[in-house]
Write an enzyme that holds these catalytic residues in place. Structure first.
Site, PDB file in Angstrom:
ATOM      1  N   SER A 187       0.919  -1.129   0.016  1.00  0.00           N
ATOM      2  CA  SER A 187       0.101  -0.074   0.043  1.00  0.00           C
ATOM      3  C   SER A 187       0.879   1.277   0.057  1.00  0.00           C
ATOM      4  CB  SER A 187      -0.981  -0.025   1.146  1.00  0.00           C
ATOM      5  OG  SER A 187      -0.143  -0.122   2.203  1.00  0.00           O
ATOM      6  N   HIS A 215      -5.625  -3.694  -2.482  1.00  0.00           N
ATOM      7  CA  HIS A 215      -5.444  -2.745  -3.569  1.00  0.00           C
ATOM      8  C   HIS A 215      -5.455  -3.342  -4.733  1.00  0.00           C
ATOM      9  CE1 HIS A 215      -4.571   0.427  -0.934  1.00  0.00           C
ATOM     10  NE2 HIS A 215      -3.964  -0.328   0.106  1.00  0.00           N
ATOM     11  N   LYS A 246     -11.870   0.268  -1.295  1.00  0.00           N
ATOM     12  CA  LYS A 246     -11.076   1.015  -2.323  1.00  0.00           C
ATOM     13  C   LYS A 246     -11.753   0.974  -3.607  1.00  0.00           C
ATOM     14  CE  LYS A 246      -7.692  -0.226   1.123  1.00  0.00           C
ATOM     15  NZ  LYS A 246      -7.598   0.883   1.825  1.00  0.00           N
TER      16      LYS A 246
HETATM   17  C1  PLP Z   1      -3.128  -3.583   2.251  1.00  0.00           C
HETATM   18  C2  PLP Z   1      -4.335  -3.408   3.137  1.00  0.00           C
HETATM   19  N1  PLP Z   1      -4.813  -4.198   3.776  1.00  0.00           N
HETATM   20  C3  PLP Z   1      -5.888  -3.892   4.461  1.00  0.00           C
HETATM   21  C4  PLP Z   1      -6.503  -2.742   4.631  1.00  0.00           C
HETATM   22  C5  PLP Z   1      -7.519  -2.321   5.453  1.00  0.00           C
HETATM   23  O1  PLP Z   1      -8.728  -2.166   4.730  1.00  0.00           O
HETATM   24  P1  PLP Z   1     -10.013  -1.445   5.234  1.00  0.00           P
HETATM   25  O2  PLP Z   1     -10.014   0.047   4.725  1.00  0.00           O
HETATM   26  O3  PLP Z   1     -11.117  -2.118   4.409  1.00  0.00           O
HETATM   27  O4  PLP Z   1     -10.105  -1.661   6.847  1.00  0.00           O
HETATM   28  C6  PLP Z   1      -5.868  -1.827   4.205  1.00  0.00           C
HETATM   29  C7  PLP Z   1      -6.168  -0.306   3.953  1.00  0.00           C
HETATM   30  O5  PLP Z   1      -6.794   0.321   4.708  1.00  0.00           O
HETATM   31  C8  PLP Z   1      -4.981  -1.914   3.179  1.00  0.00           C
HETATM   32  O6  PLP Z   1      -4.239  -1.085   2.489  1.00  0.00           O
END
Ligand code: PLP
Length: 399
Positions: A187, A215, A246
């Protein structure tokens, strides 16, 4: 006046320490945040910070789905956690549509990606087990590992030799239960996990594999199925996680895998069991978004074209880029102070792109992280590149 107690004093000192290191964070009020151009304090800002990659968060069909759900009598909120009152037909339909799309036996919807990662890792793993995790994995994976109590082997970013060294070490110690966990797209760098090599090692060392496709779903591959599908190895991944927050432009997450694994999560994942279900209105919006994501191959092509152009132009300006292959396109600037100054100048010039600083990234690796949306206009992207280059010269990060 209330006497300053020990805790007030400590918090003040901690905040002061963060300010000294340029690590203070601010919450900003924005309107029209689902659009490619948003508003902050009356000023238009080109939104180069959003995870709304396909622009679906502002799609009229999602607003329609929400309206129709309310007209049908769906509540604004769910009545309880799913194991108490149960769930509406819409949720069952969504989970079966997700399973069809992911070509998996079953799926389970979670409150969000953070909770899905916490739930999966803490229910698969416990003390005495081993987990192998890329050093740049998302914080929710790190927190899930902590919660599990398993021995944490962190391998160098995308370094499968280092991963194998750790797997061998765990074997020598006689650890039988092993899980490898990785983001598909990282990310803060936008680069890809070497999933084919990881699958090879998982099979060789008898580990389970859990892949976070937060992502990549919606962005990579036919019908936006994500990286594992694109590489043709989805079946070898034991559990996949994807978020709806996302590319889907809504909220929530799912885990996909074999039927018994999903049944096991229903019985053990505490972040699924001990929390209220997602709102039925949100579930309806996710179902509609899934259709748009599946039909979105042209949007994805257009996004990929914009990203390639953006990366090439910034690289030609002389910025240090990561090995990004996705709409997450950071320029690495080094010090937090420079990065903060850069990001403030961007806002002054009408561009919203945040400074990413430690502890989110390593010390000395602070960066401005841009992310592109399919709904950005080409002219706006070109103008942004011109301004970014100009600020790069002003801040002396390019010559
Ligand atoms: C790689 C990754 N995993 C998990 C999450 C968490 O997802 P959520 O925003 O749905 O809690 C995110 C971002 O927030 C992320 O970038």
């Amino acid at each position: 006046m209330r006497a300053v107690n020990h805790w007030d004093h400590w918090i003040e000192e901690e905040l002061g320490r963060m300010a000294e290191q340029d690590l203070t964070r601010e919450l900003r009020v924005v309107t029209e945040s689902a659009q490619p151009v948003c508003l902050h304090e009356g000023k238009s800002l080109l939104n180069l910070s959003s995870n709304n990659y396909l622009g679906l968060a502002g799609h009229p069909q999602l607003a329609d789905a929400i309206r129709q759900a309310i007209e049908r009598g769906a509540g604004a909120g769910a009545p309880s956690s799913r194991l108490i009152v149960g769930h509406e037909e819409e949720t069952a339909r969504l989970e079966s549509e997700l399973a069809n799309w992911q070509e998996s036996e079953a799926t389970l919807v979670f409150g969000n990606g953070y909770m899905a990662n916490l739930g999966v890792l803490s229910s698969l793993l416990g003390r005495g087990d081993a987990v192998f995790s890329d050093r740049f994995n998302h914080a929710s994976i790190v927190d899930g590992i902590r919660l599990s109590g398993a021995t944490h082997y962190r391998y160098r970013h995308r370094d499968v030799d280092h991963l194998e060294t750790h797997l061998k070490k765990a074997d020598q110690k006689g650890i039988g239960r092993k899980v490898i966990v990785t983001d598909a797209v990282f990310s803060m760098d936008g680069d890809l996990a070497p999933l084919q090599e990881i699958v090879y090692l998982k099979e060789r060392y008898g580990a389970a594999l859990f892949v976070d496709e937060a992502h990549s779903v919606g962005v990579i591959g036919a019908q936006g199925r994500g990286l594992a599908h694109e590489l043709g190895i989805a079946e070898q991944v034991d559990l996949h996680m994807g978020t709806f927050s996302k590319a889907f432009g809504v909220y929530g997450a799912y885990v996909a895998g074999r039927r018994e694994w999903i049944r096991y999560l229903i019985h053990t994942a505490r972040s699924f069991i001990y929390t209220t279900a997602l709102s039925p209105v949100i579930i309806s919006a996710i179902r509609r978004s899934l259709q748009l994501v599946q039909q979105g191959d042209l949007l994805r092509q257009d996004l990929a074209r914009k990203c390639l152009y953006f990366r090439e132009e910034l690289s030609q300006c002389g910025f240090r880029l990561t090995h990004s292959m996705t709409p997450i396109i950071p320029i690495v600037l080094g010090e937090s102070s420079t990065t903060l100054q850069f990001s403030r100048r961007l806002v002054e010039c009408g561009i919203l792109a945040v400074a990413i600083r430690p502890p989110t990234v390593l010390r000395g690796e602070a960066r401005v992280r841009f992310s592109l949306m399919a709904s950005h206009r080409d002219g706006d992207v070109q103008e942004a590149i011109r301004k970014i280059g100009q600020i790069g010269h002003e801040c002396k990060v390019i010559t």
